[in-house]
Design a protein around this motif. Structure first.
Motif, PDB file in Angstrom:
ATOM      1  N   SER A  50      69.754  23.076  46.157  1.00 31.02           N
ATOM      2  CA  SER A  50      68.602  23.232  47.042  1.00 31.02           C
ATOM      3  C   SER A  50      69.037  23.990  48.296  1.00 31.02           C
ATOM      4  O   SER A  50      70.162  24.485  48.375  1.00 31.02           O
ATOM      5  N   GLU A  51      68.148  24.027  49.309  1.00 33.39           N
ATOM      6  CA  GLU A  51      68.352  24.930  50.440  1.00 33.39           C
ATOM      7  C   GLU A  51      69.619  24.628  51.233  1.00 33.39           C
ATOM      8  O   GLU A  51      70.033  23.483  51.361  1.00 33.39           O
ATOM      9  N   VAL A  52      70.189  25.708  51.787  1.00 33.24           N
ATOM     10  CA  VAL A  52      71.294  25.629  52.752  1.00 33.24           C
ATOM     11  C   VAL A  52      70.766  26.164  54.078  1.00 33.24           C
ATOM     12  O   VAL A  52      70.237  27.272  54.143  1.00 33.24           O
ATOM     13  N   PHE A  53      70.929  25.368  55.147  1.00 41.44           N
ATOM     14  CA  PHE A  53      70.392  25.755  56.445  1.00 41.44           C
ATOM     15  C   PHE A  53      71.460  26.196  57.439  1.00 41.44           C
ATOM     16  O   PHE A  53      71.161  26.842  58.425  1.00 41.44           O
ATOM     17  N   ASP A  54      72.710  25.829  57.208  1.00 40.99           N
ATOM     18  CA  ASP A  54      73.766  26.255  58.127  1.00 40.99           C
ATOM     19  C   ASP A  54      75.091  26.329  57.387  1.00 40.99           C
ATOM     20  O   ASP A  54      75.335  25.558  56.434  1.00 40.99           O
ATOM     21  N   GLY A  66      72.396  21.266  54.474  1.00 40.85           N
ATOM     22  CA  GLY A  66      71.066  21.612  54.006  1.00 40.85           C
ATOM     23  C   GLY A  66      70.373  20.453  53.336  1.00 40.85           C
ATOM     24  O   GLY A  66      70.553  19.283  53.710  1.00 40.85           O
ATOM     25  N   ASP A  67      69.604  20.781  52.283  1.00 42.83           N
ATOM     26  CA  ASP A  67      68.789  19.790  51.575  1.00 42.83           C
ATOM     27  C   ASP A  67      69.272  19.577  50.151  1.00 42.83           C
ATOM     28  O   ASP A  67      68.544  19.068  49.314  1.00 42.83           O
ATOM     29  N   PHE A  68      70.500  19.973  49.865  1.00 39.61           N
ATOM     30  CA  PHE A  68      71.048  19.864  48.504  1.00 39.61           C
ATOM     31  C   PHE A  68      71.613  18.467  48.256  1.00 39.61           C
ATOM     32  O   PHE A  68      71.808  17.668  49.178  1.00 39.61           O
ATOM     33  N   GLY A  69      71.894  18.181  46.988  1.00 35.67           N
ATOM     34  CA  GLY A  69      72.489  16.897  46.640  1.00 35.67           C
ATOM     35  C   GLY A  69      73.630  17.081  45.657  1.00 35.67           C
ATOM     36  O   GLY A  69      73.664  18.034  44.880  1.00 35.67           O
ATOM     37  N   SER A 101      82.964   7.585  53.102  1.00 38.66           N
ATOM     38  CA  SER A 101      81.844   7.256  53.965  1.00 38.66           C
ATOM     39  C   SER A 101      80.564   7.560  53.204  1.00 38.66           C
ATOM     40  O   SER A 101      80.547   8.444  52.356  1.00 38.66           O
ATOM     41  N   PRO A 102      79.469   6.859  53.504  1.00 40.45           N
ATOM     42  CA  PRO A 102      78.212   7.198  52.845  1.00 40.45           C
ATOM     43  C   PRO A 102      77.814   8.633  53.150  1.00 40.45           C
ATOM     44  O   PRO A 102      78.052   9.134  54.244  1.00 40.45           O
ATOM     45  N   ALA A 103      77.210   9.298  52.175  1.00 42.67           N
ATOM     46  CA  ALA A 103      76.713  10.650  52.417  1.00 42.67           C
ATOM     47  C   ALA A 103      75.593  10.601  53.449  1.00 42.67           C
ATOM     48  O   ALA A 103      74.965   9.571  53.654  1.00 42.67           O
ATOM     49  N   LEU A 104      75.350  11.712  54.129  1.00 41.61           N
ATOM     50  CA  LEU A 104      74.229  11.768  55.061  1.00 41.61           C
ATOM     51  C   LEU A 104      72.935  11.690  54.256  1.00 41.61           C
ATOM     52  O   LEU A 104      72.770  12.389  53.258  1.00 41.61           O
ATOM     53  N   ALA A 105      72.019  10.851  54.709  1.00 43.22           N
ATOM     54  CA  ALA A 105      70.893  10.447  53.881  1.00 43.22           C
ATOM     55  C   ALA A 105      69.742  11.446  53.849  1.00 43.22           C
ATOM     56  O   ALA A 105      68.802  11.257  53.077  1.00 43.22           O
ATOM     57  N   ASP A 106      69.794  12.481  54.670  1.00 40.64           N
ATOM     58  CA  ASP A 106      68.692  13.444  54.673  1.00 40.64           C
ATOM     59  C   ASP A 106      69.214  14.790  55.159  1.00 40.64           C
ATOM     60  O   ASP A 106      70.408  14.962  55.396  1.00 40.64           O
TER      61      ASP A 106
END
Length: 604
Positions: A50-54, A66-69, A101-106
């Protein structure tokens, strides 16, 4: 890998690690970019879903937000990941970091990497399980955590982060950052807390998507209106002298809906977004430019430097050669400031050359006299700005000498008059604008360069510490290099390593900068001649006070001599090694600095 193997491997470019459970692990070399060709990073498995923003690139490692998983199939690599050795992995997959560590949730909108610490801004909550790590978080020491407390709330979003003078500036969609009722949509982090830029009317009415800071002025782009109450400050505005305003009155705001991107270059602000007819120009759709005006002050607006300002009870004082912001609480208790008993004077006190510094800057003597007595120690910090002699404040800092002290020392950076050199201080005496560049650590290769006698005010301090870098065959003493208004002068280092005063003291928590020559004045290779050969995982030591401090390399990169970001403070013990690279025979100097960053991993 089988228990037994006979044969040959060509492992050039591969990374080889020993895993306690799986034995030898081999990582392939990265997939090279082909000149003139767009391609994936490394073929199958290197795409993101999904999208990459930086994107940030540090030490050959690519960081994406971004919004990828599940980047690269790693379930922890959600919304932020790093591409290293040909594959995507989670941030907590850094070598030497064992606790996941937990992944960033959003969604992650912004990534900045400063002093080996990864900062992320976006729409996530509770990064690393920290209930205060909402919208902005930092990854350091193997885990995500909040940047200051209290948290920003579950609905907050951060779209941009800027680091200037030890402060963090954040823009986004949030209210009351750090509990400050005026810190809406833009805020600053300094001294361990988030706050507004300066109290009432310094927040903005709607989302900030981008921030740029230049010459002490903050520029913001977003979807806000009427910044600071200025009806022309829509979607783009500037913060200067403690208040928001439009860029230059009517027709310098932007129409609905938003400015998403700002860039400042060549005295011009470039802005991009979704808008029409910027400035009334029918062709100014979605991208536009604004030439920064040169403000000319008249004699009526300023006072000559040798005149006195009476009645100093707090306020902004705009003099011809200095600009001061003096809060009322800075006037020491017991003075009758409100009875016009204080006077402010600014006078020339010679040039930098008169004090032994090879730069063309005026030294200013700034004094405050209350009740007939000179006040040198104030009750709270004030902001002082002086005009640089060449008209440019780029890569400069305000230096201060108190009383008859022999050396000028750099002051903390501060926001003040645009284009001037500003600093924060609680002491008054002598001030001048000085250089703030990474040191020049090399002479012309393979040729002798005559040296003058080292001046006493630039002498180096013995630290009784030793730097050992086995890969370079190096074991040399560390000396302290003073930071003068002419910069860190390492001319006379010879075969010693120089600790740059003003960075963290060696072996203490923080970012310690050590430098060495790449070529010596006698034409021999310097002690850091092979610094570019150090790689991720290499170790070196500092011997001090009967102990051995072991550091492990994390990053190596080439930077501009003006890139002071490599000296940013760190909460953890780290060392930044610096030397020159890329000598130009045409200009006779070095175009780049080689920077190697390492973290403390053991003390013996």
């Amino acid at each position: 890998m089988p228990d037994e193997f006979e044969g040959n491997f060509d492992l050039a470019g591969w990374e080889v690690n020993l895993d306690d459970e799986q034995g030898l692990r081999f990582a392939p070399p990265p997939f090279p970019a082909i000149e003139g060709v767009l391609s994936s990073l490394n073929g199958p498995g290197s795409r993101l879903n999904s999208e990459v923003f930086d994107i940030e690139v540090v030490g050959g490692v690519i960081y994406a937000g971004g919004d990828f998983g599940a980047a690269g199939g790693d379930p922890d690599a959600e919304h932020i990941a790093m591409f290293r050795n040909g594959a995507w992995v989670s941030i907590d997959g850094l070598p030497g970091v064992n606790a996941p560590s937990p992944a960033l949730a959003d969604v992650v909108e912004e990534i900045e990497i400063v002093g080996g610490v990864i900062y992320a801004g976006g729409h996530f909550n509770d990064a690393g399980g920290d209930p205060n790590a909402d919208a902005i978080a930092m990854f350091s020491g193997g885990s995500w955590s909040a940047v200051g407390t209290p948290g920003w709330g579950a609905s907050a979003s951060v779209y941009d982060l800027e680091f200037v003078g030890g402060a963090i500036y954040a823009g986004g969609d949030f209210d009351d950052a750090g509990g400050d009722a005026d810190a809406d949509n833009i805020a600053m982090f300094s001294g361990g807390t988030w706050s507004s830029l300066g109290g009432a009317d310094t927040g903005l009415s709607n989302t900030v998507f981008d921030i740029e800071i230049m010459g002490g002025v903050i520029y913001a782009g977003g979807s806000f209106e009427n910044a600071g109450g200025d009806p022309d400050a829509d979607r783009i505005a500037k913060f200067s002298n403690g208040a928001w305003s439009s860029l230059n009155g009517p027709n310098t705001g932007i129409g609905f809906p938003a400015v998403y991107e700002l860039e400042i270059a060549n005295n011009t602000v470039y802005l991009g977004g979704t808008f029409d007819d910027a400035g009334g120009d029918p062709d100014g759709d979605n991208i536009a430019q604004f030439g920064l005006p040169v403000t000319l002050t008249t004699a009526a607006e300023v006072e000559e430097c040798n005149e006195r300002k009476t009645g100093v009870s707090g306020g902004v004082f705009n003099l011809k050669c200095a600009w001061l912001d003096i809060p009322a609480n800075a006037i020491p208790a017991g003075t009758d400031a409100n009875a016009n008993a204080c006077r402010l004077t600014v006078r020339e006190a010679g040039t930098a050359a008169d004090y032994g510094y090879a730069i063309s800057e005026t030294v200013w003597d700034i004094r405050l006299v209350c009740d007939g007595q000179q006040v040198t120690q104030l009750a709270a910090p004030i902001t002082i700005c002086v005009k640089p002699s060449d008209g440019s404040n780029a890569n400069k800092a305000l230096f201060h000498r108190h009383g008859d002290a022999g050396a000028f020392n750099a002051l903390p950076d501060a926001l003040g008059r645009a284009g001037w050199v500003c600093g924060s201080t609680s002491q008054l005496s002598l001030f001048l604008a000085g250089q703030f560049l990474l040191p020049n650590t090399g002479f012309a290769p393979e040729m002798a360069t005559p040296l003058d006698v080292q001046p006493e005010n630039l002498s180096y301090a013995n630290t009784s510490m030793t730097l050992n870098i086995p890969q370079l065959g190096l074991s040399e003493s560390i000396v302290g290099v003073p930071h003068s208004p002419a910069g860190w002068d390492v001319t006379w280092l010879g075969d010693e390593a120089g600790y740059l005063a003003g960075t963290a003291f060696p072996t203490w928590a923080g970012n310690t900068a050590l430098t060495g020559h790449v070529w010596n004045a006698d034409g021999r290779p310097g002690i850091f001649h092979g610094l570019d050969q150090l790689q991720h995982g290499d170790q070196f030591t500092i011997e001090a006070w009967g102990q051995t401090f072991v550091y492990e390399v994390r990053d190596t990169e080439l930077v501009s001599p003006r890139n002071l970001g490599v000296l940013e403070h760190s909460e953890y013990d780290m060392v930044t090694l610096i030397t020159c690279e890329s000598f130009s025979e045409f200009t006779g100097d070095y175009r780049h600095r080689r920077v190697v960053t390492a973290v403390l991993v053991d003390v013996r």
